[in-house]
Design a protein around this motif. Structure first.
Motif, PDB file in Angstrom:
ATOM      1  N   ALA A 293       0.894  -1.251  -0.073  1.00 39.83           N
ATOM      2  CA  ALA A 293      -0.097  -0.002  -0.064  1.00 39.83           C
ATOM      3  C   ALA A 293       0.948   1.179   0.093  1.00 39.83           C
ATOM      4  O   ALA A 293       0.568   2.094  -0.702  1.00 39.83           O
ATOM      5  CB  ALA A 293      -0.903  -0.066   1.190  1.00 39.83           C
ATOM      6  N   GLY A 294       2.035   1.240   0.780  1.00 37.07           N
ATOM      7  CA  GLY A 294       2.825   2.401   0.893  1.00 37.07           C
ATOM      8  C   GLY A 294       3.239   2.714  -0.471  1.00 37.07           C
ATOM      9  O   GLY A 294       3.561   3.870  -1.049  1.00 37.07           O
ATOM     10  N   THR A 295       4.009   1.521  -1.211  1.00 39.78           N
ATOM     11  CA  THR A 295       4.505   1.487  -2.801  1.00 39.78           C
ATOM     12  C   THR A 295       3.515   2.171  -3.521  1.00 39.78           C
ATOM     13  O   THR A 295       4.027   3.227  -4.262  1.00 39.78           O
ATOM     14  CB  THR A 295       4.829   0.191  -3.100  1.00 39.78           C
ATOM     15  N   GLU A 296       2.361   1.579  -3.618  1.00 39.49           N
ATOM     16  CA  GLU A 296       1.139   2.219  -4.469  1.00 39.49           C
ATOM     17  C   GLU A 296       0.972   3.664  -4.041  1.00 39.49           C
ATOM     18  O   GLU A 296       0.704   4.514  -5.001  1.00 39.49           O
ATOM     19  CB  GLU A 296      -0.163   1.466  -4.147  1.00 39.49           C
ATOM     20  N   GLN A 297       0.978   3.928  -2.837  1.00 34.29           N
ATOM     21  CA  GLN A 297       0.690   5.436  -2.388  1.00 34.29           C
ATOM     22  C   GLN A 297       1.847   6.245  -2.958  1.00 34.29           C
ATOM     23  O   GLN A 297       1.518   7.411  -3.350  1.00 34.29           O
ATOM     24  CB  GLN A 297       0.543   5.430  -1.058  1.00 34.29           C
ATOM     25  N   SER A 298       3.146   5.828  -2.899  1.00 34.46           N
ATOM     26  CA  SER A 298       4.297   6.650  -3.338  1.00 34.46           C
ATOM     27  C   SER A 298       4.113   6.748  -4.784  1.00 34.46           C
ATOM     28  O   SER A 298       4.553   8.060  -5.283  1.00 34.46           O
ATOM     29  CB  SER A 298       5.483   6.156  -2.780  1.00 34.46           C
ATOM     30  N   ALA A 299       3.825   5.814  -5.378  1.00 30.83           N
ATOM     31  CA  ALA A 299       3.618   5.931  -7.011  1.00 30.83           C
ATOM     32  C   ALA A 299       2.658   6.928  -7.247  1.00 30.83           C
ATOM     33  O   ALA A 299       2.914   7.708  -8.514  1.00 30.83           O
ATOM     34  CB  ALA A 299       3.576   4.433  -7.719  1.00 30.83           C
ATOM     35  N   GLY A 300       1.468   6.826  -6.804  1.00 29.31           N
ATOM     36  CA  GLY A 300       0.360   7.476  -6.998  1.00 29.31           C
ATOM     37  C   GLY A 300       0.792   9.233  -6.582  1.00 29.31           C
ATOM     38  O   GLY A 300       0.483  10.112  -7.353  1.00 29.31           O
ATOM     39  N   ILE A 301       1.648   9.116  -5.532  1.00 30.41           N
ATOM     40  CA  ILE A 301       2.292  10.642  -5.315  1.00 30.41           C
ATOM     41  C   ILE A 301       3.072  11.312  -6.324  1.00 30.41           C
ATOM     42  O   ILE A 301       2.971  12.351  -6.761  1.00 30.41           O
ATOM     43  CB  ILE A 301       2.637  10.841  -3.732  1.00 30.41           C
TER      44      ILE A 301
ATOM     45  N   GLN B  24       3.949  14.626 -10.965  1.00 30.24           N
ATOM     46  CA  GLN B  24       4.271  14.750 -12.780  1.00 30.24           C
ATOM     47  C   GLN B  24       3.405  15.541 -13.178  1.00 30.24           C
ATOM     48  O   GLN B  24       3.537  16.629 -14.022  1.00 30.24           O
ATOM     49  CB  GLN B  24       4.487  13.493 -13.357  1.00 30.24           C
ATOM     50  N   THR B  25       2.042  15.229 -12.704  1.00 34.26           N
ATOM     51  CA  THR B  25       0.980  15.795 -13.485  1.00 34.26           C
ATOM     52  C   THR B  25       0.945  17.548 -13.046  1.00 34.26           C
ATOM     53  O   THR B  25       0.781  18.298 -13.670  1.00 34.26           O
ATOM     54  CB  THR B  25      -0.497  15.459 -12.991  1.00 34.26           C
ATOM     55  N   ILE B  26       1.208  17.877 -11.803  1.00 34.15           N
ATOM     56  CA  ILE B  26       1.331  19.236 -11.321  1.00 34.15           C
ATOM     57  C   ILE B  26       2.272  19.659 -12.187  1.00 34.15           C
ATOM     58  O   ILE B  26       2.509  20.904 -12.655  1.00 34.15           O
ATOM     59  CB  ILE B  26       1.733  19.151  -9.995  1.00 34.15           C
TER      60      ILE B  26
ATOM     61  N   GLU C 160       1.967  23.116 -14.519  1.00 38.32           N
ATOM     62  CA  GLU C 160       2.657  24.378 -14.509  1.00 38.32           C
ATOM     63  C   GLU C 160       3.368  24.640 -15.731  1.00 38.32           C
ATOM     64  O   GLU C 160       3.486  25.967 -16.025  1.00 38.32           O
ATOM     65  CB  GLU C 160       3.929  24.105 -13.259  1.00 38.32           C
ATOM     66  N   ARG C 161       4.097  23.666 -16.342  1.00 39.68           N
ATOM     67  CA  ARG C 161       4.659  24.100 -17.669  1.00 39.68           C
ATOM     68  C   ARG C 161       3.600  24.557 -18.731  1.00 39.68           C
ATOM     69  O   ARG C 161       3.852  25.670 -19.487  1.00 39.68           O
ATOM     70  CB  ARG C 161       5.274  22.702 -18.327  1.00 39.68           C
ATOM     71  N   ALA C 162       2.384  23.884 -18.500  1.00 37.19           N
ATOM     72  CA  ALA C 162       1.387  24.333 -19.851  1.00 37.19           C
ATOM     73  C   ALA C 162       1.142  25.870 -19.239  1.00 37.19           C
ATOM     74  O   ALA C 162       0.909  26.671 -19.980  1.00 37.19           O
ATOM     75  CB  ALA C 162       0.209  23.646 -19.597  1.00 37.19           C
TER      76      ALA C 162
END
Length: 108
Positions: free
Chosen positions: A8-16, A21-23, A27-29
């Motif tokens: 769960a911690g690994t999944e949460q870290s990947a999600g974060i 990356q999306t943020i 910001e670039r856009a």
């Protein structure tokens, strides 16, 4: 249970990480959009200045055309007055009143 917590911690870290990356992409856009907006503003100001210069040129051309037209009209009136004076003098020389029989009076 420990394995489930680690997973769960690994999944949460990947999600974060994906959110980060999306943020960053957003910001670039946003920065690109701001740069484009600044370019549009600059182009708008340049176009506005060009339109003002064009309007000035059109006004000047219209004023010049009106002035030239008034000069031409005055010259035409003066030429007409001169022709009338000249025509009156010639009728007097011929001894006629301009009735159309002036040529016959010359003996032609």
């Amino acid at each position: 249970l420990m394995n489930a917590i680690v997973a769960a911690g690994t999944e949460q870290s990947a999600g974060i990480g994906q959110v980060g990356q999306t943020i960053t992409q957003m910001e670039r856009a946003t920065q690109q959009n701001a740069a484009l907006a600044a370019e549009v503003v600059a182009a708008t100001h340049a176009l506005s200045a060009e339109a003002a210069r064009l309007a000035t040129l059109v006004d000047e051309r219209e004023e010049n055309a009106a002035f030239a037209s008034s000069i031409t009209a005055e010259e035409d009136r003066e030429e007409h007055r001169s022709m009338r004076r000249l025509g009156g003098a010639r009728r007097g020389e011929l001894g006629g009143g301009g009735t159309g029989d002036d040529v016959s009076r010359l003996g032609a």
